[in-house]
Design a protein around this motif. Structure first.
Motif, mmCIF file in Angstrom:
data_model
loop_
_atom_site.group_PDB
_atom_site.id
_atom_site.type_symbol
_atom_site.label_atom_id
_atom_site.label_comp_id
_atom_site.label_asym_id
_atom_site.label_seq_id
_atom_site.Cartn_x
_atom_site.Cartn_y
_atom_site.Cartn_z
ATOM 1 N N UNK A 72 -6.341 2.704 14.623
ATOM 2 C CA UNK A 72 -6.592 2.966 13.206
ATOM 3 C C UNK A 72 -5.279 3.173 12.450
ATOM 4 N N UNK A 73 -4.338 3.895 13.070
ATOM 5 C CA UNK A 73 -3.047 4.118 12.413
ATOM 6 C C UNK A 73 -2.314 2.798 12.191
ATOM 7 N N UNK A 74 -2.316 1.931 13.206
ATOM 8 C CA UNK A 74 -1.649 0.631 13.072
ATOM 9 C C UNK A 74 -2.340 -0.237 12.015
ATOM 10 N N UNK A 75 -3.671 -0.207 11.998
ATOM 11 C CA UNK A 75 -4.411 -0.998 11.004
ATOM 12 C C UNK A 75 -4.099 -0.515 9.590
ATOM 13 N N UNK A 76 -4.120 0.789 9.387
ATOM 14 C CA UNK A 76 -3.843 1.344 8.062
ATOM 15 C C UNK A 76 -2.404 1.079 7.639
ATOM 16 N N UNK A 77 -1.468 1.163 8.574
ATOM 17 C CA UNK A 77 -0.067 0.884 8.269
ATOM 18 C C UNK A 77 0.081 -0.561 7.791
ATOM 19 N N UNK A 78 -0.549 -1.474 8.535
ATOM 20 C CA UNK A 78 -0.470 -2.898 8.133
ATOM 21 C C UNK A 78 -1.126 -3.116 6.767
ATOM 22 N N UNK A 79 -2.204 -2.443 6.511
ATOM 23 C CA UNK A 79 -2.906 -2.586 5.229
ATOM 24 C C UNK A 79 -2.021 -2.149 4.069
ATOM 25 N N UNK A 80 -1.435 -0.972 4.169
ATOM 26 C CA UNK A 80 -0.658 -0.443 3.047
ATOM 27 C C UNK A 80 0.674 -1.170 2.894
ATOM 28 N N UNK A 81 1.263 -1.630 4.005
ATOM 29 C CA UNK A 81 2.484 -2.431 3.866
ATOM 30 C C UNK A 81 2.195 -3.713 3.085
ATOM 31 N N UNK A 87 -3.582 -11.830 15.358
ATOM 32 C CA UNK A 87 -4.478 -10.972 14.591
ATOM 33 C C UNK A 87 -4.400 -11.318 13.104
ATOM 34 N N UNK A 88 -5.538 -11.543 12.440
ATOM 35 C CA UNK A 88 -5.494 -11.749 10.988
ATOM 36 C C UNK A 88 -5.136 -10.463 10.270
ATOM 37 N N UNK A 89 -4.818 -10.578 8.988
ATOM 38 C CA UNK A 89 -4.439 -9.388 8.231
ATOM 39 C C UNK A 89 -5.657 -8.492 8.016
ATOM 40 N N UNK A 90 -5.430 -7.200 7.800
ATOM 41 C CA UNK A 90 -6.553 -6.280 7.601
ATOM 42 C C UNK A 90 -7.393 -6.640 6.387
#
Length: 451
Positions: A153-162, A233-236
């Protein structure tokens, strides 16, 4: 976000303008088609968690460890295997009867079986110890799953906000391109200076550098996410989970933290230590062994049967069996103290995360209600001064940059808040009864609109 309007400039005829307009239109169409196709390949947080769980080998390892311990629990509850014994007794080695198996009356060929009869309470204690080890493996699986879900979840959220930060910078770049065109037109029309053109182009170059740095951050975040959900992996997805509530309750935190997977693992390890103490207690009573042997002699002599009983003598239990039991009980006390200390530390840490999360939520609300609107109004004020001839393009660009920085700072704060949410949300398994305390047990706040 509003582009900076410039004073009206004379219309400059150029044969390249239709080409530029067609190029922009084609680029927008291609971008729209690309986004439409890419939207079908986005990855939601739930899908990422599911993929990470399916790919995890740590969970498989813990399942195998639990299965091995369960199998050993069955084996430990059985009697030891009987021992088959065979031999020759009293064989002469000199004289006229040397190496003869039949001429001397004392020579015997023997075959027998010996069985140790382990006490049932001791076998049950040994079996229970392996059952506790299986529970430790299962608790270890829960720890691995909680860590996996949190890190994913942390990695997914990091990718989302970046990605959102890059979108903000790219939007600003599009506006700067319009500003450069306006500065060029104003300079050609005699209403601006060449310094304004260079200032706008310099601002664009600096923004391009920030976009490149942001691309590097995105690549790093994508690599971290691929660690859990696999390559390619596709983008979030653009749909965020509800970050405005967590399942922990500050009023019931002590009881909930007691079911933290790591604390539960320590409790299971304490159970293993107690089972070992039970085994040591059962060892204070000796096990008996019975041996039955049949001995064959020469034809002139009678065959014989022997029955033997073996009982270990515990001659110094105070310094052996009692010492072993005392050591096991001390280990139990040690693990219990460590678990209680870890519970207090985890509760304090969780409370700190919860307080920081709540504080960040208030700060986000302040950004939405005051800081960002004030930055936008300041931009409009500087633009009004520039349009009236009382301001400069440099001041307008600097004000706009400060507004973008404010919006970026809000995104960074939201990303930090989301990371805290992941820590709290996946701290305790969602299915645990400690969390089923009704809606009032969850800490929640009004979710602010996404920017």
């Amino acid at each position: 976000m509003f582009p900076i309007p410039f004073p009206a400039a004379p219309i400059v005829r150029s044969a390249r303008r239709p080409v530029r307009h067609w190029a922009v239109a084609l680029a927008l169409c291609a971008s729209t088609l690309g986004l439409s196709a890419h939207a079908q390949q986005t990855l939601t947080l739930e899908a990422a968690l599911r993929l990470a769980e399916e790919r995890s080998r740590q969970l498989v390892a813990q399942d195998a460890a639990a299965g091995a311990a369960r199998a050993m629990a069955v084996a430990a509850g059985q009697l030891p295997d009987p021992v088959l014994k065979a031999g020759i007794s009293n064989l002469p080695v000199n004289g006229s009867d040397r190496f003869s198996l039949t001429r001397d009356f004392m020579t015997m060929r023997s075959i027998g079986v010996m069985q140790e009869f382990t006490r049932s309470d001791k076998r049950q204690a040994r079996s229970a110890r392996y059952d506790r080890e299986a529970e430790v493996a299962e608790a270890g699986r829960a720890v691995a799953l909680a860590n996996l879900r949190r890190d994913t979840a942390t990695a997914w959220l990091d990718r989302y906000f970046q990605g959102r930060m890059r979108e903000l910078l790219q939007t600003q770049r599009a506006e700067l391109n319009l500003q450069i065109e306006g500065a060029d037109a104003a300079y050609r029309g005699g209403r601006g200076t060449q310094a304004d053109v260079f200032t706008a182009r310099s601002a664009l170059a600096q923004l391009d550098d920030r976009i490149l740095a942001q691309e590097r951050q995105i690549a790093t975040a994508q690599t971290r996410l691929a660690r859990w959900v696999g390559p390619g992996t596709p983008q979030p997805s653009m749909v965020l989970p509800d970050l405005g509530s967590v399942r922990l309750d500050a009023r019931n935190l002590e009881a909930q933290i007691g079911e933290h997977p790591q604390i539960a693992l320590m409790a299971r390890q304490e159970g293993v230590a107690r089972a070992e103490a039970d085994v040591a207690q059962s060892n204070k009573r000796s096990d008996w062994s019975v041996e039955l042997m049949y001995s064959q002699r020469g034809a002139a002599y009678s065959n014989m049967v022997s029955l033997n009983l073996s009982i270990p003598l515990q001659l110094d239990p105070k310094n052996r069996q009692d010492r072993e039991l005392a050591a096991k009980l001390a280990a139990v006390e040690q693990l219990q103290a460590q678990r209680e200390e870890a519970t207090r530390e985890s509760a304090a840490e969780a409370l700190s995360w919860l307080q920081q999360w709540q504080s960040n939520r208030k700060r986000l609300a302040l950004y939405d209600s005051s800081l960002i609107p004030l930055a936008a109004e300041r931009t409009q004020a500087v633009l009004a001064a520039y349009r009236g001839g009382a301001g400069t393009l440099s001041a307008a660009l600097e004000t706009r940059r400060m507004e973008v920085d404010t919006r970026l700072e809000r995104l960074r704060l939201e990303m930090e808040t989301a990371a805290l949410w992941a820590q709290l949300e996946f701290l305790i398994p969602a299915t645990h009864p400690a969390l089923d305390t009704g809606p009032s047990a969850a800490t929640s706040e009004t979710k602010e609109p996404q920017k």
